[in-house]
Design an enzyme around this catalytic site. Structure first.
Site, PDB file in Angstrom:
ATOM      1  N   TYR A  53       0.859  -1.187   0.051  1.00  0.00           N
ATOM      2  CA  TYR A  53       0.020  -0.161   0.034  1.00  0.00           C
ATOM      3  C   TYR A  53       0.919   1.387   0.078  1.00  0.00           C
ATOM      4  CZ  TYR A  53      -3.661  -3.162   1.596  1.00  0.00           C
ATOM      5  OH  TYR A  53      -4.728  -4.177   1.701  1.00  0.00           O
ATOM      6  N   SER A 233     -13.105  -5.563   1.466  1.00  0.00           N
ATOM      7  CA  SER A 233     -14.008  -5.009   0.475  1.00  0.00           C
ATOM      8  C   SER A 233     -15.406  -5.502   0.946  1.00  0.00           C
ATOM      9  CB  SER A 233     -13.630  -5.543  -1.002  1.00  0.00           C
ATOM     10  OG  SER A 233     -12.578  -5.082  -1.364  1.00  0.00           O
ATOM     11  N   LEU A 235     -17.675  -3.418   1.286  1.00  0.00           N
ATOM     12  CA  LEU A 235     -18.754  -2.619   0.607  1.00  0.00           C
ATOM     13  C   LEU A 235     -18.373  -2.594  -0.998  1.00  0.00           C
ATOM     14  CD1 LEU A 235     -18.831   0.681   2.842  1.00  0.00           C
ATOM     15  CD2 LEU A 235     -20.616  -1.177   2.659  1.00  0.00           C
ATOM     16  N   GLY A 238     -17.022   0.207  -2.402  1.00  0.00           N
ATOM     17  CA  GLY A 238     -17.950   1.394  -2.372  1.00  0.00           C
ATOM     18  C   GLY A 238     -19.051   1.223  -3.471  1.00  0.00           C
ATOM     19  N   LEU A 240     -21.413  -0.906  -2.625  1.00  0.00           N
ATOM     20  CA  LEU A 240     -22.560  -0.971  -1.655  1.00  0.00           C
ATOM     21  C   LEU A 240     -23.027   0.075  -0.788  1.00  0.00           C
ATOM     22  CD1 LEU A 240     -21.824  -5.012  -0.843  1.00  0.00           C
ATOM     23  CD2 LEU A 240     -24.066  -3.922  -1.606  1.00  0.00           C
ATOM     24  N   GLY A 242     -23.985   2.437  -2.678  1.00  0.00           N
ATOM     25  CA  GLY A 242     -24.912   2.833  -3.698  1.00  0.00           C
ATOM     26  C   GLY A 242     -24.737   4.035  -4.512  1.00  0.00           C
ATOM     27  N   LYS A 243     -23.599   4.390  -4.479  1.00  0.00           N
ATOM     28  CA  LYS A 243     -23.109   5.758  -5.317  1.00  0.00           C
ATOM     29  C   LYS A 243     -22.814   5.628  -6.724  1.00  0.00           C
ATOM     30  CE  LYS A 243     -18.460   5.608  -3.536  1.00  0.00           C
ATOM     31  NZ  LYS A 243     -17.332   6.066  -2.655  1.00  0.00           N
TER      32      LYS A 243
END
Length: 346
Positions: A53, A233, A235, A238, A240, A242-243
């Protein structure tokens, strides 16, 4: 906050784990320090990072996240308040700028020494193997990659023996796997048992309500072998939140900056499932983010749920999911969507 322990250890860890992979690219050092301050105050005592990272992995950003954590430890003196996890990068073209050869004795020694220096600490609580040398069906590969089936598997004995040396030195406390399969996990467990070497206590694999493949094989390994899932992960990068529904791509979002990261979660089946899950959340007065994370939090094979955020508002919402308890009715509705659209994301 709710807590559990790393399996087969006395290390108490929060059920929410702070993921850090955007620090040094999407987030500055100041952002990372602010997130760690807030998370620790909220009861999150488990941080996860990796030598790779920040992401996307480049020579310029290699080790940047560990350095940010290290400067925070030096500034705050909070090292003893944190259960710290890091990882050695696996082999392949993606990590050619780090070193060649993947997981072997020489590379493990090199990786641990460098991580300790960047993190400004004498020890790492949980040291993980980021992914196997051999080709496996992870990172968006749904089926077994038959073209890599003849690849030589890792030298499990060499890897575990090397990690044992570091445990004896006190430089790492426990070991874990990541992006592994049932076969790979059991091979490590059997090798450890046969040679009295340290057993992995956790496995960090992807899991979300649109990617529940861990339940096929790996969940049984987790529960019968007492090796806890650190879900990453949760989400779906991201999705999940909804964006990204209805063709949206918010400026500055991961999907906007690095679309390949979310591509695996953006198929028609995935987006339809996300719409249905969003409707369930709205009907029950919670956000899709909270519902998605709360679902992972309550699973019996999950030791901790790794959340990540680029904004403080996202971090607060993610951590708050620990206070959301899903009713039997909500869980039933979630299972209804899963039955209709099972595992739409590879």
């Amino acid at each position: 906050m709710k807590y559990t322990t790393l399996p087969n250890t006395d290390n108490k860890v929060s059920k929410i784990c702070l993921g850090t992979m955007t620090w040094g690219n999407q987030n500055t050092e100041a952002d990372g320090h602010e997130q760690m301050d807030y998370a620790l105050e909220a009861g999150v005592n488990f941080f996860d990072t990796a030598e790779l990272y920040s992401v996307p992995a480049t020579p310029e950003t290699y080790g940047a996240t560990e350095k940010i954590i290290g400067t925070w430890f030096k500034k705050t003196g909070n090292r003893d308040k944190v259960v710290l996890a890091s990882k050695i990068a696996g082999g392949g073209d993606y990590t050619a700028h780090i070193r060649k050869g993947g997981l072997n004795k020489e590379n493990i020694i090199d990786a641990i020494h460098k991580s300790l220096k960047r993190l400004q600490t004498d020890y790492i609580d949980l040291y993980q193997l980021h992914w196997p040398n051999r080709g496996v069906n992870v990172f968006g590969v749904r089926d077994f990659p038959t073209q890599t089936a003849d690849q030589e598997a890792e030298n499990h004995f060499e890897i575990l023996e090397t990690l044992q040396d570091f445990i004896k030195q006190g430089k790492i406390k426990h070991i874990g796997l990541s992006n592994e399969t049932p076969w790979g996990t059991m091979k490590y467990m059997q090798t450890a048992e046969a040679h009295n070497l340290p057993k992995p206590v956790t496995i960090q694999n992807s899991y979300s309500i649109i990617h529940r493949g861990y339940e096929i094989g790996m969940s049984e390994v987790s529960m019968r072998e007492n090796i806890g899932l650190l879900a990453y992960s949760p989400l779906a990068q991201g999705v999940l939140s909804g964006k990204y529904l209805n063709g949206n791509s918010p400026e500055g979002s991961r999907g906007n900056l690095f679309p390949r990261f979310i591509a695996r979660y953006m198929g028609d089946g995935s987006l339809e499932a996300v719409k249905r899950y969003e409707a369930i959340a709205k009907k029950n007065g919670i956000t899709l983010t909270e519902m998605s994370l709360a679902f992972v939090n309550q699973l019996p094979f999950v030791t901790s749920n790794i959340i990540g955020a680029t904004k403080m508002s996202q971090l607060k919402e993610n951590i708050n999911s620990i206070n959301v308890d899903l009713s039997d009715e909500i869980l039933k509705e979630i299972e209804g969507v899963h039955t209709a659209i099972p595992n739409p994301a590879p």
